[in-house]
Design an enzyme around this catalytic site. Structure first.
Site, PDB file in Angstrom:
ATOM      1  CG  ASP A 270      43.329  11.672 -14.839  1.00  0.00           C
ATOM      2  OD1 ASP A 270      42.950  12.857 -14.829  1.00  0.00           O
ATOM      3  OD2 ASP A 270      43.735  11.159 -14.151  1.00  0.00           O
ATOM      4  CE  LYS A 277      46.984  11.926 -15.465  1.00  0.00           C
ATOM      5  NZ  LYS A 277      47.841  11.735 -14.098  1.00  0.00           N
ATOM      6  CD  GLU A 349      41.378  11.317 -11.824  1.00  0.00           C
ATOM      7  OE1 GLU A 349      42.257  12.062 -11.432  1.00  0.00           O
ATOM      8  OE2 GLU A 349      41.481  10.006 -12.206  1.00  0.00           O
ATOM      9  NE  ARG A 351      43.347  10.741  -4.286  1.00  0.00           N
ATOM     10  CZ  ARG A 351      44.579  10.732  -3.865  1.00  0.00           C
ATOM     11  NH1 ARG A 351      44.887  11.429  -2.662  1.00  0.00           N
ATOM     12  NH2 ARG A 351      45.504  10.468  -4.972  1.00  0.00           N
TER      13      ARG A 351
HETATM   14  N1  BES Z   1      45.196   8.318 -13.066  1.00  0.00           N
HETATM   15  C1  BES Z   1      46.296   8.924 -12.449  1.00  0.00           C
HETATM   16  C2  BES Z   1      47.244   7.616 -11.788  1.00  0.00           C
HETATM   17  C3  BES Z   1      48.122   6.958 -12.836  1.00  0.00           C
HETATM   18  C4  BES Z   1      49.295   7.325 -12.937  1.00  0.00           C
HETATM   19  C5  BES Z   1      47.447   5.786 -13.537  1.00  0.00           C
HETATM   20  C6  BES Z   1      50.057   6.615 -14.110  1.00  0.00           C
HETATM   21  C7  BES Z   1      48.230   4.985 -14.436  1.00  0.00           C
HETATM   22  C8  BES Z   1      49.594   5.431 -14.751  1.00  0.00           C
HETATM   23  C9  BES Z   1      45.504   9.298 -11.131  1.00  0.00           C
HETATM   24  O1  BES Z   1      44.508   9.970 -11.497  1.00  0.00           O
HETATM   25  C10 BES Z   1      46.351  10.500 -10.961  1.00  0.00           C
HETATM   26  O2  BES Z   1      46.746  11.412 -11.304  1.00  0.00           O
HETATM   27  N2  BES Z   1      47.159  10.385  -9.820  1.00  0.00           N
HETATM   28  C11 BES Z   1      48.237  11.408  -9.144  1.00  0.00           C
HETATM   29  C12 BES Z   1      47.788  11.475  -7.493  1.00  0.00           C
HETATM   30  C13 BES Z   1      48.465  12.570  -7.048  1.00  0.00           C
HETATM   31  C14 BES Z   1      47.963  13.916  -7.635  1.00  0.00           C
HETATM   32  C15 BES Z   1      48.508  12.688  -5.503  1.00  0.00           C
HETATM   33  C16 BES Z   1      49.458  10.754  -9.257  1.00  0.00           C
HETATM   34  O3  BES Z   1      49.653   9.612  -9.083  1.00  0.00           O
HETATM   35  O4  BES Z   1      50.420  11.590  -9.584  1.00  0.00           O
HETATM   36 ZN    ZN Z   2      43.314   9.044 -12.644  1.00  0.00          ZN
HETATM   37 ZN    ZN Z   3      44.499  11.791 -12.253  1.00  0.00          ZN
END
Ligand code: BES
Ligand code: ZN
Ligand code: ZN
Length: 500
Positions: A270, A277, A349, A351
């Site tokens: 991701d 990120k 992504e 969800r």
């Molecule tokens: N894969 C990430 C969540 C994640 C974060 C898993 C840290 C393991 C460690 C997920 O796809 C994500 O990026 N979520 C975002 C959601 C936001 C954009 C609403 C997040 O948690 O910041």
């Molecule tokens: Zn993710």
């Molecule tokens: Zn993500």
């Protein structure tokens, strides 16, 4: 791996013999008593003098100095007998096996009657042992030129007892199967993104299906397009790797009803997409298929133990990349269920992939749904790294998941969903839903979003973003992937009671 014997054979030379000790017991009991007499009461003496400790998790090695064909004995402290729980016992076995592996033993004999209490019987103690051995001694083979592959592994455990051998064998089998499933999940999560693409994951699932005769379906991109899986396809748009929708079916009942659907987020890496990120947050995102790994690990356990249940496992898999073709904020997409989604954040992504995964699980007859996903950083802020976040639309199903989690020791804690959360997820000028309503309580919005696709089907959501990996070693494993929720999902299936 395991041999169960009913009498401690002191004439046989073991590499090492293991005996458990409770605090306050001034003398050794059971099979160990026999040993004490051969050693002319020396064990009792050492205990009295405090040279052998019975403190919880303490390990004391003694040499038998030629008095016995077995050269060394390890004493394992078990603390106060009435304080010992299944979990502490399993941790203690874990610490023991880690130590014995480091000492390069290949064969271990254990006097199991010294590891049972009023409340932990032979079956449970054997379960704890069978589970602890593979978990504690797990290593991920690295890619260094000088490899970390251990020269020696424990390959034989002889379990001596005066208890019921069948009970012990059953406990060992169940514990061992659970741990093997966990270790497979750990390896999948530890594999870097370039070595575990969606195609690799589909190949792994194919091997699993062949081994356990699961019915297998792997949807290719063209088939997804025909089925209208616009949510998973949107996430895949920026990738050169083809997406896969992986389906495994296990039928343990005569008719295909009361089907438990296990849906795992299978994002093999991701980047966040255009909502990219930050450089620190992107490292480690190979673990974003931890949900898929949990589901595949649980399917392995199910294949081994063959419970009388019906299970469909669904894994939407792709990486989340950036390119000229990638999906972007403001895009509007249509999920398989027909719901339209306004993209506000391409990093939300998981969800999207799960939306089509959940819909497809229902398509395959799932009457209950459990989704597992490394879904949000928010859940880590809320619950930390030891507790998995849970959400639900159905009290009874949640209760069953909670019981399974209590049994395995994989903690979960529930977060709420109320009408305000639903309103926020449904707020969009252009579509039925939006994929990122805000930072406030965003773990809840992510779960709420998936609930929109579960609809009336009983559903539990498990957010393992904080629990799928750990930064430090522990009694039952090394740092890295934990394989969390494999045992809870498998236990849920094994114990499942239909509400109808
Ligand atoms: N894969 C990430 C969540 C994640 C974060 C898993 C840290 C393991 C460690 C997920 O796809 C994500 O990026 N979520 C975002 C959601 C936001 C954009 C609403 C997040 O948690 O910041
Ligand atoms: Zn993710
Ligand atoms: Zn993500």
């Amino acid at each position: 791996m395991f041999t169960v014997k009913t009498d401690l054979d002191l004439t046989r030379a073991h590499e090492v013999l293991v005996i458990g000790l409770f605090e306050k017991s001034k003398k050794v009991e059971g099979l160990a008593e026999k040993l004490d007499s051969v050693l002319e009461g020396q064990i009792t003496e050492l205990l009295k003098d405090g040279d052998i400790s019975a403190k919880i998790k303490s390990l004391t090695k003694i040499h038998t100095l030629g008095k016995l064909s077995t050269k060394r004995i390890y004493f394992v402290g078990l603390g106060k007998e009435d304080k010992l729980t299944f979990e502490i016992l399993r941790d203690t076995y874990g610490k023991l096996f880690k130590t014995l592996k480091a000492a390069k033993f290949e064969e271990v004999a254990i006097a199991m009657d010294s590891f049972v209490t009023e409340t932990i019987d032979f079956n449970e103690s054997a379960h704890a042992l069978g589970e602890a051995l593979p978990l504690a001694t797990y290593t991920f083979a690295d890619y260094k030129q000088k490899s970390n592959t251990p020269e020696k592994e424990i390959n034989t455990v002889i379990v001596y007892s005066n208890g019921d051998s069948e009970e012990i064998e059953a406990g060992l089998t169940v514990g061992y199967a659970h741990a093997k499933g966990v270790n497979s999940a750990r390896t999948l999560v530890n594999l870097p993104g370039n070595m575990l693409t969606a195609t690799d994951m589909a190949n792994y699932a194919t091997e699993l299906a062949e081994k356990y005769q699961f019915e297998l379906e792997i949807l290719e991109k063209e088939e997804m397009e025909k089925l209208g899986m616009g949510a998973l396809l949107a996430v895949n748009k920026g990738s050169v790797e083809p997406p896969k929708m992986i389906v495994l079916k296990y039928q343990g009942r005569e008719s295909w009803d009361d089907v438990i659907g296990l849906v795992g987020k299978g994002i093999t890496f991701d980047t966040g997409g255009y909502s990219i990120k930050p450089k620190d947050g992107i490292v480690g995102m190979k673990s974003d298929m931890g949900g898929a790994a949990a589901v595949l690990g649980a399917m392995e356990v199910i294949g081994e133990l063959k419970p009388e249940q019906n299970v469909v496992a669904v894994i939407p898999s792709t990486d989340n990349m950036i390119s000229g073709d990638a999906f972007k904020p403001d895009d509007v997409i249509t999920a398989m269920s027909g719901k339209t989604i306004e993209i506000l954040n391409t990093d939300a992504e998981g969800r999207l992939a799960l939306a089509d995964g959940v819909t497809y699980a229902k398509h395959h007859g799932a009457s209950y749904l459990v989704d597992v996903a490394t879904l949000t950083g928010g859940v880590i802020v809320a619950l930390g790294n030891d507790i998995t976040g849970a959400m639900t639309n159905n009290e009874e199903l949640f209760e069953q998941v909670l019981e399974a989690s209590n049994e395995t020791g994989e903690a979960i804690w529930r977060l709420p969903i109320n009408d305000k959360h639903k309103e926020r997820v449904r707020k969009s000028k252009v579509a039925d839903l939006n994929n990122s309503p805000g930072r406030d309580g965003h773990a809840i919005f992510a779960g709420t979003f998936i609930g929109e696709f579960a609809e009336d089907t009983p559903w539990v959501h498990l957010d393992i973003a904080g629990t799928a990996t750990t930064s430090s070693d522990y009694d039952l494993g090394p740092s890295g992937a934990t394989g969390v929720m494999v045992r809870t999902l498998a236990t849920l299936v094994e114990r499942f009671k239909s509400e109808k």
